[in-house]
Every structure is written in structure tokens, then in C-alpha cells.
Design a protein around this motif. Structure first.
Motif: not given
Lengths: 288, 301
Positions: A113-114, A122-129, B73-76, B83, B88, B92, B100
Motif C-alpha cells: 500500500l506504499s 517511486p513511480a507512484v507514491r501510494l497513501p501507505g498502510g 505518517f502511516s497513511m497520507m 491521492l 505525491r 516522487e 512511513e
């Protein structure tokens, strides 16, 4: 038999994992999981205990984009902080089932999820878990659900292991004082099950009308197809009517199953109609 | 005469300095201290190391405004709205330091900080790679009683915490009717605590329902009254998340006007913001939705 959509079957399959009296925790608005837990509470598991948005013991609610949080609070037995949740449920071995919807899953049961691509750039930074790394390790039963059964999601190896249940084997987990239960992957085609760390996922059931070959072709990791393979139960008339008429009349659960563009349009449409309904309910309607 | 810690929002930056480690309350799209975050942008407080467990628009606009050096953070996420665009892009391009962590461990870290402990133990995270990438936060230890392997989670002791309460008295005794998230935990762990609130009340009002006082005044350094101070995030049961505003933000960003949005926030007062973005009609709607709908009936047994 009434026609049903894949997400309706998936909601019913998740609901089946909710046993009466069990504890489930929801974070923010994840319509598929909310719909499943509400359905379970209204049918076979009235004593299941749902914690949503920190609203402890919430009543079953009707889903909406703007109103779900307030409705969860309105009918709850208590309000908890994260620490109370952590000490009691997350790390207390009391979590029964958790649904996680990752960007990637691999054959080890690890999920991502990261970040897609290199973690550092990253190519796509995801929200995190969020808390999923703990939850996947400490809850009884884990359901990783995805909106498409695709090799882009069910991959040979995830780009980053945000979370991974380890060990999975019941005996090993019990010996270490961990809850026991398998990891399942739920897709629009099938249910995959893994109950041993050193064995591949096996196909537990195919959804009605799905060929095994289609599942194998679209899965990027090894599958064990030797055992008996069941057919996932189709939603009953009662379940469909509860979902459509009472729990989710605006079909927010379709949200996860749309491409980005349709999702945005759908979201706008839901917000627009919720705004109009709110205007009608308030004194503002008299002014316009 | 008891101490009066109330200040106008314009004095916020007397309590928060550039370069500090700043923990922000709220979670998901709920109850982030947004008015204070906007004021930090206005006051050009920058180079911040932000800690927000379930981060969203509060961290997003700070990043968009160039105010963030690092984010723990743990989620953003902007959740249904997509997103978080500035986050983002920063991630990137490597423009900010991202740390994280896992969300439950972050709660444990605030508890450790509140107790002035260097760490607290918790059970392991299975095969997650998060601990291996963050050895300054997770270390394996052996339990002195059972010999099992545990994780020692490093304490958080943020220099400043900002949380948004429903009501507070001038001493800082604060009650949060909205989702509590880890607001009380971060207030206990931080060295300086700022409470913004929907409503400043007399101590007698707090005393009518003392079991709702989540943050005692002795932890609090400053109290700022700012109605709709969590907007566009929610403050249940007073107002819901302003999804319409989230759509506006995402649209502005997609149209290349994200920095114009931040500039506008910087140029207007909080009162002007409220009238421009959450005007009278929208406030009525957000408020009317915040009481929620009645529960669905349980099936007959």
C-alpha cells in the motif's frame, strides 16, 4: 434469480466472515467493508461489534459519502481514542476480521500500500498502510480484496511489503500467542486461501460462472488448484434487497470498482444529490 | 484568578517555530486542526517536521505551501478524493523526507513519549518491510521475562502539538466531541500544546460534563477559539467533512492552480477564509448532515 454485480457478491462473501459476537474495526469510509459489516449485523451477526471512525459498537447505518461518519457516531455505544483501540483490539488479540484493499499482493501473502516502483523514488507514491502492518499480523482473519483480478495487482513479488502475516500456519502462530486464521484474497473472480507460509495460495472457490483457467491466467503468482474447489455463494434475494434498499441505496460500494475518471464523476454525482437532499431537509429550501 | 491562555489565532507563531517537530491531531478526513495549519502558512512557519498518523489535507496544504521538511505518517491520503497531489509529487521527486511508519506503532510511540520513556515494546509486524527501513524507530529486543522477540518502538516527543477541540476553557481544559483519534496522546507527549476550539467556554461549562475532558489544562500552553477550525475536515457532531471543498481543491490542483490556492489562503484572514470557502449556506448544510441518520433496524430475531 436476480442479477447481481460482482461487488455485491464480494460484499456478501466478506459478510460471511463476520461471526456473531466478533469485533471488527473500520477506519475511514471504505464502502465495501462498511456494507459487508452492516449486512452481517442486519442478518446473521446482530451481536457483532463494529468500531467505525472510533465510534465503538456502532449501529448499522445507511451509507453515504457525506453522512456515514455522523451516522456511525449517532448510534454508537462509546467513543474511543486510538490508544484504547490499540490496547484493546489491535494489539489485544481481539480483532476478528479485517479487510484490506492493497495495490499489489503476492503469493507470500505480502501486500503493498506504499509505493509502486523503487521505494525511495517511486513511480507512484501510494497513501501507505495506516495500521495494516499490525492488523494483518494480529487479527484472526484477513481478507485482501481487490476490484480487478489482474496480474498487475496479483503479482509475483510486491514492490514493497507494507504488511505481511508471518507465520501463517495455525500451529506456529498459536505457539507464539498470536491469533490463528488464514489469509484470503477476494477478487471479482474467486476466493484464494493461504493457510501455510510455505505453500502457495489455493483456489478456495470460484464465483458462479467463472472458469479456473481465467483465474490462473490473470494471477501473477503460483496457485494450488489440486484440491476441491467450491463455488462462492451467490447473494440471496434478502441480501440484495438489504444492500440495495437499505444499506447502500446510492451504490457507494461501486466506488472501488471504477476507473479513476468514472470514479470522480460518480463521486461528484453522489455529492450533488446528497447536497440537494440536505437542502430539502433544511430551512434553506424555503429560501430558494 | 486562574490563568488565561487564550490568544488570537494571529499569535499562533509565537508558539510554533520554523524547523520544529510538530504533531498534528485529527485522522482521516476528520478533525484536523486546519485553521491553525492555515495560520502557519500565513505566518510562513516552514522547515517543519510534521507527524500526523493518518494524514490528509492538513499535511497536503503544508507541503503545497513549501512548509514541510519531513513527514512522519502511516497513511497520507485524500481518500475518496484521490491521492494527495502535493504529497505525491514531493514523494516522487524526493523533495521532502518521508518516514512511513505503521499506524499502531505510532500510537505506542506517543504513549512512550507521554511517559517519558525511551521506548515501549510491542509485538512484531510479521514480514513487513517498514521496520527494516526505520531502524531509528523499531528495534528488536528480547523480552526479559519470556525470551520472545519484541519490537522496541522509539518514543515520540514532538516539540509542539496542535489539536482541535469542541470546547475549551481559558485554562485549556479541552473536550473533543469529534473522533478523538490520538489527540489526547499527542498532547501528552508534546512539550508545547496548542488547543484550537470551536468554542471558548467558561470553566463551569466544562464542569457540567467533566468526563468529556480529554485534555487537561495543565498540558496546554495556548487556547485559540476558531469556529469551523477543522474545515474542510469534519467535526462531528457539529459539521461533516466538506466533500464539495475537497473536490474544489483537487480540481484546482489538476488545473495547475494548487499554488494559487495556497497563496489565497496566505493572503486572507481566517474569518475571510470561512466566509469565502464555508459560507452561510454551506455551513448550514455541513451542520445539518452532522447529526447523522437514524440507525437501520436490526433484523427481527
Amino acid at each position: 434469480m436476480t442479477e447481481y454485480r460482482p461487488e455485491e457478491l464480494m460484499v456478501c462473501r466478506i459478510a460471511a466472515e463476520v461471526k456473531d459476537g466478533g469485533i471488527t474495526v473500520l477506519g475511514s469510509f471504505t464502502p465495501l467493508a462498511y456494507a459487508a459489516y452492516m449486512l452481517a449485523k442486519l442478518t446473521h451477526a446482530p451481536n457483532s461489534y463494529v468500531i467505525g471512525y472510533n465510534a465503538v459498537g456502532m449501529s448499522p447505518i445507511q451509507l453515504s459519502v457525506s453522512g456515514a461518519e455522523a451516522s456511525a457516531f449517532r448510534g454508537s455505544a462509546g467513543r474511543w481514542s486510538f490508544s484504547e483501540l490499540t490496547q484493546t483490539v489491535h494489539l489485544g488479540g481481539r480483532g476478528m476480521v479485517e479487510c484490506i484493499s492493497p495495490a499489489q499482493i503476492d503469493g507470500s501473502g505480502a501486500f503493498n500500500l506504499s509505493a509502486i516502483g523503487d521505494y525511495r523514488r517511486p513511480a507512484v507514491r501510494l497513501p501507505g498502510g495506516a495500521g495494516s502492518a499490525e492488523v494483518v499480523q494480529h487479527y484472526e482473519r484477513i481478507i485482501l480484496y481487490v476490484s480487478r483480478h489482474s496480474r498487475r495487482i496479483l503479482v509475483e513479488q510486491v514492490d514493497f511489503r507494507t504488511g505481511m502475516r508471518l507465520p501463517i500456519d495455525a500451529a506456529e502462530r498459536a505457539q507464539r500467542g498470536l491469533t490463528t486464521g488464514p489469509v484470503r484474497v477476494l477478487t471479482p473472480l474467486a476466493v484464494l486461501l493461504k493457510d501455510r507460509s510455505d505453500a502457495p495460495f489455493r483456489v478456495e472457490s470460484l464465483h458462479p460462472g467463472v472458469d479456473l483457467e481465467e483465474v490462473e491466467r490473470n494471477t501473477g503468482f503460483e496457485l494450488d488448484t489440486n484440491g476441491p474447489i467450491g463455488t462462492t455463494a451467490a447473494p440471496s434475494e434478502e441480501q440484495l434487497s438489504l444492500l440495495r434498499d437499505r444499506i447502500d441505496p446510492t451504490a457507494t460500494m461501486r466506488f472501488d470498482f471504477m476507473d479513476a475518471k468514472s470514479r470522480v464523476a460518480f463521486l461528484r454525482q453522489l455529492l450533488q444529490s446528497e447536497w440537494e437532499a440536505a437542502v430539502r431537509r433544511t430551512s434553506l429550501s424555503g429560501q430558494s | 484568578m486562574t490563568e488565561d491562555k487564550t490568544i488570537p489565532i494571529a499569535r499562533l507563531s509565537e508558539f510554533v517555530s520554523s524547523g520544529q517537530e510538530l504533531a498534528l491531531g485529527g485522522a482521516w478526513l476528520s478533525n484536523h486542526p486546519m485553521a491553525a495549519v492555515r495560520q502557519l502558512l500565513r505566518d510562513r512557519v516552514d522547515d517543519l517536521r510534521v507527524i500526523s498518523t493518518l494524514a490528509s489535507i492538513e499535511a497536503e496544504i503544508l507541503i503545497a505551501g513549501g512548509a514541510v521538511r519531513g513527514l512522519t505518517f502511516s497513511m497520507m491520503s485524500l481518500e475518496a478524493y484521490g491521492l494527495a497531489p502535493s504529497f505525491r509529487r514531493a514523494a516522487e521527486t524526493g523533495a521532502i523526507d518521508l518516514r512511513e511508519l505503521s499506524g499502531v506503532a505510532m500510537n505506542v510511540a506517543f504513549e512512550a513519549g507521554a511517559r517519558r520513556l525511551p521506548y515501549l515494546p510491542m509485538r512484531d509486524l510479521g514480514g513487513s518491510e517498514i521496520p527494516t527501513l526505520n531502524e531509528d524507530f523499531y528495534r528488536e529486543i528480547e523480552c526479559p521475562y519470556t525470551g520472545e522477540r519484541l519490537l522496541a518502538v522509539r518514543a515520540f516527543e514532538p516539540e509542539v502539538a496542535i489539536v482541535h477541540a469542541t470546547r475549551a476553557d481559558p485554562q485549556g481544559n479541552a473536550q473533543v466531541d469529534a473522533p478523538l483519534s490520538n489527540d489526547a496522546e499527542i498532547a501528552r507527549a508534546a512539550r508545547t500544546v496548542i488547543v484550537t476550539c470551536e468554542e471558548l467556554v467558561d470553566p463551569q461549562v466544562i464542569a457540567t460534563n467533566p468526563s468529556s475532558t480529554h485534555i487537561p489544562g495543565f498540558l496546554v500552553d495556548a487556547v485559540i477559539e476558531v469556529p469551523f477550525g477543522a474545515h474542510p475536515t469534519s467535526h462531528i457532531p457539529r459539521y461533516v467533512t466538506d466533500g464539495w471543498n475537497f473536490v474544489e481543491y483537487v480540481d484546482a490542483y489538476a488545473a495547475g492552480e494548487g499554488s494559487a490556492e495556497v497563496s489565497r489562503l496566505r493572503e486572507e484572514s481566517e474569518d475571510d477564509y470561512r466566509e469565502r470557502v464555508a459560507g452561510p449556506e454551506r455551513r448550514v448544510i455541513l451542520g445539518s448532515l452532522a447529526t447523522g441518520a437514524p440507525a437501520l433496524d436490526l433484523a427481527p430475531q
